[in-house]
Design a protein around this motif. Structure first.
Motif, PDB file in Angstrom:
ATOM      1  N   SER A   9       0.828  -1.209   0.000  1.00 23.19           N
ATOM      2  CA  SER A   9       0.000   0.000   0.000  1.00 23.19           C
ATOM      3  C   SER A   9       0.865   1.263   0.000  1.00 23.19           C
ATOM      4  N   ASP A  36     -10.095   7.801 -11.267  1.00 24.03           N
ATOM      5  CA  ASP A  36     -10.928   6.598 -11.190  1.00 24.03           C
ATOM      6  C   ASP A  36     -10.076   5.330 -11.294  1.00 24.03           C
ATOM      7  N   ARG A  39      -8.239   4.771  -8.052  1.00 22.03           N
ATOM      8  CA  ARG A  39      -9.175   4.231  -7.053  1.00 22.03           C
ATOM      9  C   ARG A  39      -9.443   2.749  -7.314  1.00 22.03           C
ATOM     10  N   THR A  40      -9.559   2.386  -8.572  1.00 16.55           N
ATOM     11  CA  THR A  40      -9.781   0.990  -8.941  1.00 16.55           C
ATOM     12  C   THR A  40      -8.623   0.114  -8.468  1.00 16.55           C
ATOM     13  N   LYS A  42      -6.656   0.696  -6.012  1.00 17.24           N
ATOM     14  CA  LYS A  42      -6.684   0.630  -4.548  1.00 17.24           C
ATOM     15  C   LYS A  42      -7.747  -0.355  -4.044  1.00 17.24           C
ATOM     16  N   LEU A  43      -8.801  -0.559  -4.833  1.00 21.46           N
ATOM     17  CA  LEU A  43      -9.832  -1.530  -4.447  1.00 21.46           C
ATOM     18  C   LEU A  43      -9.296  -2.960  -4.483  1.00 21.46           C
ATOM     19  N   GLN A  44      -8.271  -3.185  -5.274  1.00 29.43           N
ATOM     20  CA  GLN A  44      -7.713  -4.526  -5.453  1.00 29.43           C
ATOM     21  C   GLN A  44      -6.390  -4.704  -4.698  1.00 29.43           C
ATOM     22  N   VAL A  45      -6.201  -3.950  -3.634  1.00 27.11           N
ATOM     23  CA  VAL A  45      -4.925  -3.979  -2.914  1.00 27.11           C
ATOM     24  C   VAL A  45      -4.587  -5.378  -2.390  1.00 27.11           C
ATOM     25  N   GLN A  46      -5.587  -6.152  -1.978  1.00 24.72           N
ATOM     26  CA  GLN A  46      -5.316  -7.494  -1.451  1.00 24.72           C
ATOM     27  C   GLN A  46      -4.669  -8.387  -2.520  1.00 24.72           C
ATOM     28  N   SER A  63      -5.032  -4.656 -12.150  1.00 30.87           N
ATOM     29  CA  SER A  63      -6.273  -4.407 -11.412  1.00 30.87           C
ATOM     30  C   SER A  63      -7.166  -3.432 -12.161  1.00 30.87           C
ATOM     31  N   GLU A  67     -10.972  -4.358 -13.752  1.00 38.71           N
ATOM     32  CA  GLU A  67     -12.184  -3.598 -13.459  1.00 38.71           C
ATOM     33  C   GLU A  67     -12.774  -2.992 -14.730  1.00 38.71           C
TER      34      GLU A  67
END
Length: 85
Positions: A9, A36, A39-40, A42-46, A63, A67
């Motif tokens: 991260s 955008d 942000r996308t 960051k949604l897939q950080v795992q 990622s 998306e």
């Protein structure tokens, strides 16, 4: 023994900071798209943490592409339901 690499991260934030001049040079509408995409990612950080790639930008871009492809597929489904004229 400490960590030899920064957490994923934190690496993502560093990439975002490194690209700040690039972002600033984009048109306003393109800046919104860029934001955008970030942000996308960051949604897939795992998923990025698990990838263990030497360059975190690789998993960030993947990622974003995943998306985007999901959105395209959803739009295609909607379009196929629209009757032809």
């Amino acid at each position: 023994m400490g960590r030899t690499i920064a957490p994923y991260s934190r690496q993502m934030l560093q990439i975002e900071e490194n690209l700040s001049d690039f972002r600033r040079s984009l048109r306003k509408s393109d800046q919104e798209i860029y934001d955008d995409l970030i942000r996308t990612a960051k949604l897939q950080v795992q998923a990025g943490v698990m990838a263990s790639l030497p360059y975190p930008i690789d998993s960030m871009i993947l990622s974003m592409l995943i998306e985007t492809k999901k959105e395209i597929n959803e739009l295609k489904k909607i379009l196929t339901k629209i009757p032809d004229k």
